[in-house]
Structure formats: C-alpha cells, structure tokens
Motif scaffolding. Structure first.
Motif, PDB file in Angstrom:
ATOM      1  N   TYR A 144       0.801  -1.220   0.000  1.00  0.00           N
ATOM      2  CA  TYR A 144       0.000   0.000   0.000  1.00  0.00           C
ATOM      3  C   TYR A 144       0.838   1.276   0.000  1.00  0.00           C
ATOM      4  N   TRP A 145       2.062   1.240   0.488  1.00  0.00           N
ATOM      5  CA  TRP A 145       2.835   2.470   0.635  1.00  0.00           C
ATOM      6  C   TRP A 145       4.133   2.459  -0.164  1.00  0.00           C
ATOM      7  N   VAL A 146       4.935   1.421  -0.019  1.00  0.00           N
ATOM      8  CA  VAL A 146       6.260   1.426  -0.641  1.00  0.00           C
ATOM      9  C   VAL A 146       6.156   1.369  -2.164  1.00  0.00           C
ATOM     10  N   ILE A 147       5.488   0.339  -2.676  1.00  0.00           N
ATOM     11  CA  ILE A 147       5.421   0.173  -4.136  1.00  0.00           C
ATOM     12  C   ILE A 147       4.626   1.293  -4.807  1.00  0.00           C
ATOM     13  N   PRO A 148       3.430   1.698  -4.298  1.00  0.00           N
ATOM     14  CA  PRO A 148       2.739   2.835  -4.929  1.00  0.00           C
ATOM     15  C   PRO A 148       3.572   4.108  -4.921  1.00  0.00           C
ATOM     16  N   GLY A 149       4.385   4.315  -3.867  1.00  0.00           N
ATOM     17  CA  GLY A 149       5.242   5.492  -3.861  1.00  0.00           C
ATOM     18  C   GLY A 149       6.270   5.450  -4.962  1.00  0.00           C
ATOM     19  N   ILE A 150       6.841   4.273  -5.218  1.00  0.00           N
ATOM     20  CA  ILE A 150       7.811   4.129  -6.301  1.00  0.00           C
ATOM     21  C   ILE A 150       7.135   4.331  -7.659  1.00  0.00           C
ATOM     22  N   LEU A 151       5.954   3.737  -7.817  1.00  0.00           N
ATOM     23  CA  LEU A 151       5.244   3.884  -9.086  1.00  0.00           C
ATOM     24  C   LEU A 151       4.803   5.317  -9.323  1.00  0.00           C
ATOM     25  N   GLY A 152       4.454   6.013  -8.275  1.00  0.00           N
ATOM     26  CA  GLY A 152       4.091   7.414  -8.426  1.00  0.00           C
ATOM     27  C   GLY A 152       5.260   8.255  -8.872  1.00  0.00           C
ATOM     28  N   PHE A 153       6.445   7.910  -8.381  1.00  0.00           N
ATOM     29  CA  PHE A 153       7.650   8.625  -8.795  1.00  0.00           C
ATOM     30  C   PHE A 153       7.980   8.357 -10.267  1.00  0.00           C
ATOM     31  N   LEU A 154       7.720   7.107 -10.690  1.00  0.00           N
ATOM     32  CA  LEU A 154       8.000   6.752 -12.075  1.00  0.00           C
ATOM     33  C   LEU A 154       6.907   7.207 -13.030  1.00  0.00           C
ATOM     34  N   GLY A 155       5.748   7.571 -12.486  1.00  0.00           N
ATOM     35  CA  GLY A 155       4.664   8.053 -13.322  1.00  0.00           C
ATOM     36  C   GLY A 155       3.858   6.970 -14.002  1.00  0.00           C
ATOM     37  N   SER A 156       3.901   5.745 -13.519  1.00  0.00           N
ATOM     38  CA  SER A 156       3.133   4.636 -14.105  1.00  0.00           C
ATOM     39  C   SER A 156       1.742   4.632 -13.502  1.00  0.00           C
ATOM     40  N   GLY A 157       0.801   5.362 -14.116  1.00  0.00           N
ATOM     41  CA  GLY A 157      -0.505   5.552 -13.518  1.00  0.00           C
ATOM     42  C   GLY A 157      -1.326   4.282 -13.433  1.00  0.00           C
ATOM     43  N   TRP A 158      -1.417   3.526 -14.552  1.00  0.00           N
ATOM     44  CA  TRP A 158      -2.298   2.366 -14.547  1.00  0.00           C
ATOM     45  C   TRP A 158      -1.788   1.261 -13.628  1.00  0.00           C
ATOM     46  N   MET A 159      -0.482   1.229 -13.356  1.00  0.00           N
ATOM     47  CA  MET A 159       0.068   0.214 -12.472  1.00  0.00           C
ATOM     48  C   MET A 159      -0.409   0.367 -11.033  1.00  0.00           C
ATOM     49  N   LYS A 160      -0.860   1.566 -10.684  1.00  0.00           N
ATOM     50  CA  LYS A 160      -1.329   1.780  -9.315  1.00  0.00           C
ATOM     51  C   LYS A 160      -2.582   0.970  -9.015  1.00  0.00           C
ATOM     52  N   ALA A 161      -3.333   0.629 -10.058  1.00  0.00           N
ATOM     53  CA  ALA A 161      -4.539  -0.173  -9.844  1.00  0.00           C
ATOM     54  C   ALA A 161      -4.209  -1.570  -9.337  1.00  0.00           C
ATOM     55  N   VAL A 162      -2.945  -1.996  -9.458  1.00  0.00           N
ATOM     56  CA  VAL A 162      -2.537  -3.291  -8.924  1.00  0.00           C
ATOM     57  C   VAL A 162      -2.419  -3.238  -7.404  1.00  0.00           C
ATOM     58  N   PHE A 163      -2.172  -2.043  -6.863  1.00  0.00           N
ATOM     59  CA  PHE A 163      -1.888  -1.925  -5.439  1.00  0.00           C
ATOM     60  C   PHE A 163      -2.886  -1.044  -4.696  1.00  0.00           C
ATOM     61  N   LEU A 164      -3.651  -0.218  -5.409  1.00  0.00           N
ATOM     62  CA  LEU A 164      -4.571   0.711  -4.760  1.00  0.00           C
ATOM     63  C   LEU A 164      -5.894   0.758  -5.529  1.00  0.00           C
ATOM     64  N   PRO A 165      -7.014   1.098  -4.849  1.00  0.00           N
ATOM     65  CA  PRO A 165      -8.244   1.393  -5.584  1.00  0.00           C
ATOM     66  C   PRO A 165      -8.031   2.625  -6.461  1.00  0.00           C
TER      67      PRO A 165
END
Length: 463
Positions: free
Chosen positions: A394-415
C-alpha cells in the motif's frame, strides 16, 4: 470475596510496599515543588504526569503480564480448571494484579484533587482513561491466546502499546487535539444536532468505551473458559463505534462534503482490519464452521463464526453506499462503468462506484493474504508478516510507481478508478481470485478432514 482478587491483593499489597510508595512519590512531589520555584501548581502538574506514567507505562505492563506470565509459565490451564467464573477471573486479573499500580496512581490523583483546579468531569476522565488502558492491554493478551509465542515478550509489548494508545486517546488532553482543562466555556460539542458541554460529553463517551473494554475482557475470558458465546458483542460494538463517530460532522462540515457517511467509512474499515488481525485464524476451526453450516447447525456455526465475517459486509455496504451517493451527487463525472466492463449500455454509474468496488476487493484480498500466511505449516508470526507485506503493497510500491509516473500500475496496489472502471475493478478481482485459490489449496492441505461426529469438539471464541 473474589478468590482471584484476594490472591492478587495479598501478593501485590505487602506492608513494605505500602510504606515505600507514598515516601517515594512524596519525594518526587517535593522535588517538583522545589524545582518549580515553590509553585503549588507545579506539584499538581507533576502529579498528573506521574499518574499517566504509572498507569500507561507500568499499569499496562502489569495488566498484560497478569495473564501473559501465567501463559508463558504454563500455570494458566490450572486456573482455567478452577471454579472461578469469567467475571470473577476478569475482575481479579484486571484490578487485583494491578492493585499496587492503582495504589500509587490514586496517591497522584489525591494530590491532583487537592492542588489542582480541574472540573470534576475532567478529573473523572483520568481514572477512566487509566482503567481503559489496562483493560485493552489484558484484552489484547486474551485475543492472542492459542497463537505461536502467545504470552511471550512480544505479545506483552503489543498489548502494552495498544493499552497506551487507548489511554492517551481517552485522556483529557487527548492526542494533542484538545485540552479540556483549558477549553473555552463557549465551546459546545455538536453531536447529531445535540449540543453538549465538552466536559460532560467526553466523560460520557469515555465511560462508554470503558464499559465496552471491560465487557470485551469478560467475553474473551468466557471463550477461554469454554463458555458458550454468541457473536453479537462485536457486531454491536462496531455499530456503536461507527454511530458514535458519524455524529460529529455538523452543518459547516456537511457543506464541505463531510457528513456521517464519509466518517463512517474509514471507521468501519479500521474495525474490519482490527477484526481480521484480532481473530484467531485457526484452519481447523474454520473447517468446523463450514461443517456446521453444511449440517444445518446454525447455532454452533454462529458460535464458531470468524470475528471478521460480520465486519466485512458492514464495511462493504458503507463503502458502496458512499460510492453510489458520490456518483449521483456529481453527474458530470458519470462514466459508463457497466458499458466498459460488462458491455451493458443502458446502465452507467460514476467513477466513485468503481473505486468503492475496488476498495472492497482489496479488503477481501488483504483478508486472504492473512489467511494464506496463517494456514502455513511453519507459520511464525504470520500476522506481523502480513502487516509488513500490506505496508509494502500500500505504501512502498505505490510510492515508487508514483515517482515513475506509471498511472495504470497503481490499480494493482490501490483502488484506482482514474484509468477506467475495467482496470479499477478487474485487476483487484484477479488478485482476489488468485489469493482465494492459493489460500484454498493451502487450507485443504493443512486442515484434517473432519466428520459431523467431530463437531462437539469445536472451540467457539468470543465475538
């Protein structure tokens, strides 16, 4: 007199200890008076700080150790076989094993009453907060019964930390948000449109949560002493807590979109996760529960019901209601969810509904992760491992993906409904299916096959 209480009083309240406590505490007050420039208000302030240090640091430790040490020393089973009932045992453990703590704390309260200028409502909050902290510590140890390393140092530390949190939240100063001793008289608490003075309101609220904590200790001991319990206590407590916090948004908060439903959703989510972590996730008991349902023995099934089972539909219903209401309240954001996802063109809802469904699926996935880890043959602190995994997801991986700008990948870890309803719902649904298959296979390999004749051996637990 209660034998357990009397036994603990004889152990804790020896004559030398009764003499030493007022001498040491009196010396500390004298030091505070001298260091504070011989100001009597400094003594009252020192008495307040010393009271909470005694209750929250020492008292919670003693409350947890009252049962934890007996479990670790393997003397608890002999007490369970005695003639003491659950209420006598709860009273004896909670107030007998901490009697010397109360003796020292009451000295501090006596000095505070003589030298302080707090209203009587605020003064009563201090012993209520202390008693709630002790009850939460003991309740935590009871809920950890039957797990690996139950009653060890880690269990006592977790119980002590939760007790400290409960005591701080119910203290008059609160978590740094309010100080009832210095609050303005003109301030009124608006709760469901009813105005009340802060002192009276928070006193009644704290007393209510103290009653629930004491009742929780009683119910947990009922289950540990193999008394028949029905799963209504946790349901009523959940409804009580949600209704309590949902009453605070006033007219000004509702104009900003914060009403009772907005507050109820996170409270219900917290209660759901408390239930899944507090529940004793025994694979054999789950099999007994399913066999009871299959055989039509609903009474036994209710007593074996997992603690999280009533919390899941309660949380899911509130989350879904919030999503549907959000969509209906903002028609400009309507997207054809069912057209994109289910190919039904004549039905459309808002993106908030997709978020709500995704949030429910993620909550179900988290439950399956906990069950999967607990059903392992070599499970060692599975709840702690699950807590670490969820923090990473919920926190570590979404934070990394947010930094990389991979928007659709966030749906794997967050609503995440911003990439379309299909992605928002489909990805967590696939995760739920995957975790369900893995958990089912591990549970089938771990739990023995039971027949209906084995049902009388099932051990219900408190709910």
């Amino acid at each position: 007199m209660n034998p357990e209480l009397l036994r603990n009083l004889w152990i804790e309240l020896g004559l030398p200890r009764l003499i030493v406590a007022p001498l040491v505490i009196g010396a500390l007050f004298l030091l505070a008076w001298y260091v504070g420039g011989k100001d009597i208000d400094r003594v009252a302030q020192a008495a307040l700080w010393l009271y909470y240090a005694i209750m929250l640091l020492w008292g919670t430790r003693r409350a947890a150790a009252s049962l934890g040490e007996e479990i670790a020393n393997r003397t608890w089973d002999s007490q369970r076989m005695s003639a003491l009932g659950p209420w006598s045992m709860a009273w004896g453990k909670l107030f007998g094993a901490t009697s010397y703590v109360w003796y020292c704390a009451l000295i501090c309260l006596a000095v505070l009453a003589l030298e302080g200028d707090q209203p009587w409502q605020v003064f009563l909050l201090h012993p209520i907060a202390g008693a709630t902290a002790l009850a939460v510590s003991l309740l935590t140890v009871l809920l950890q019964r039957g797990r690996a390393r139950a009653g060890g140092r880690s269990s006592s530390l977790i119980a002590q930390l939760l007790g400290i949190v409960a005591g701080v939240l119910l203290s008059p100063a609160g978590p740094g948000l309010l100080h009832l001793g210095r609050i303005e008289v003109s301030f009124m608490v608006d709760w469901y449109g009813l105005e009340a003075r802060p002192n009276e309101f928070f006193l009644a609220a704290a007393a209510g949560f103290l009653v629930w904590a004491l009742f929780g200790v009683y119910r947990a001991l009922c289950a540990d002493l193999q008394k028949r319990v029905w799963p209504w206590a946790w349901i009523l407590f959940s409804i009580y807590t949600i209704a309590f916090f949902a009453g605070f948004p006033d007219a000004s908060a509702r104009t900003m979109g914060i009403d009772g439903l907005v507050v109820a959703v996170p409270v219900a989510a917290v209660l759901y996760y408390v239930a899944i972590f507090a529940d004793n996730k025994d694979s054999v008991r789950y099999r007994w529960f399913l066999l009871s349902l299959k055989s039509g023995d609903l009474a036994r099934a209710a007593r074996l019901m997992p603690l999280w089972l009533p919390s899941l539909p309660l949380m899911a219903g509130l989350v879904l209601a919030l999503g549907l209401r959000t969509d209906q309240g903002d028609p400009t954001r309507i997207q054809p969810l069912f057209h994109d996802f289910l190919q039904i063109a004549d039905v459309s809802v808002l993106p908030a509904t997709a978020w709500a469904v995704a949030a429910i699926l993620f909550a179900l996935r988290d439950l399956l992760i906990l069950l999967f880890l607990n059903f392992g043959k070599r499970a060692r602190n599975p709840d702690l491992a699950a807590l670490i995994y969820l923090a990473i997801l919920y926190w570590v991986i979404p934070g990394i993906l947010g930094f990389l700008g991979s928007g659709w990948m966030k749906a794997v870890f967050l609503p995440w409904p911003l990439e379309g309803p299909g992605i928002a719902i489909g990805i967590p649904l696939a995760e739920v299916v995957l975790m369900a298959v893995l958990t089912w296979r591990r549970w089938r390999a771990l739990a023995p096959r039971l027949a209906s004749r084995d049902l009388p051996r099932a051990q219900p637990h408190a709910a």
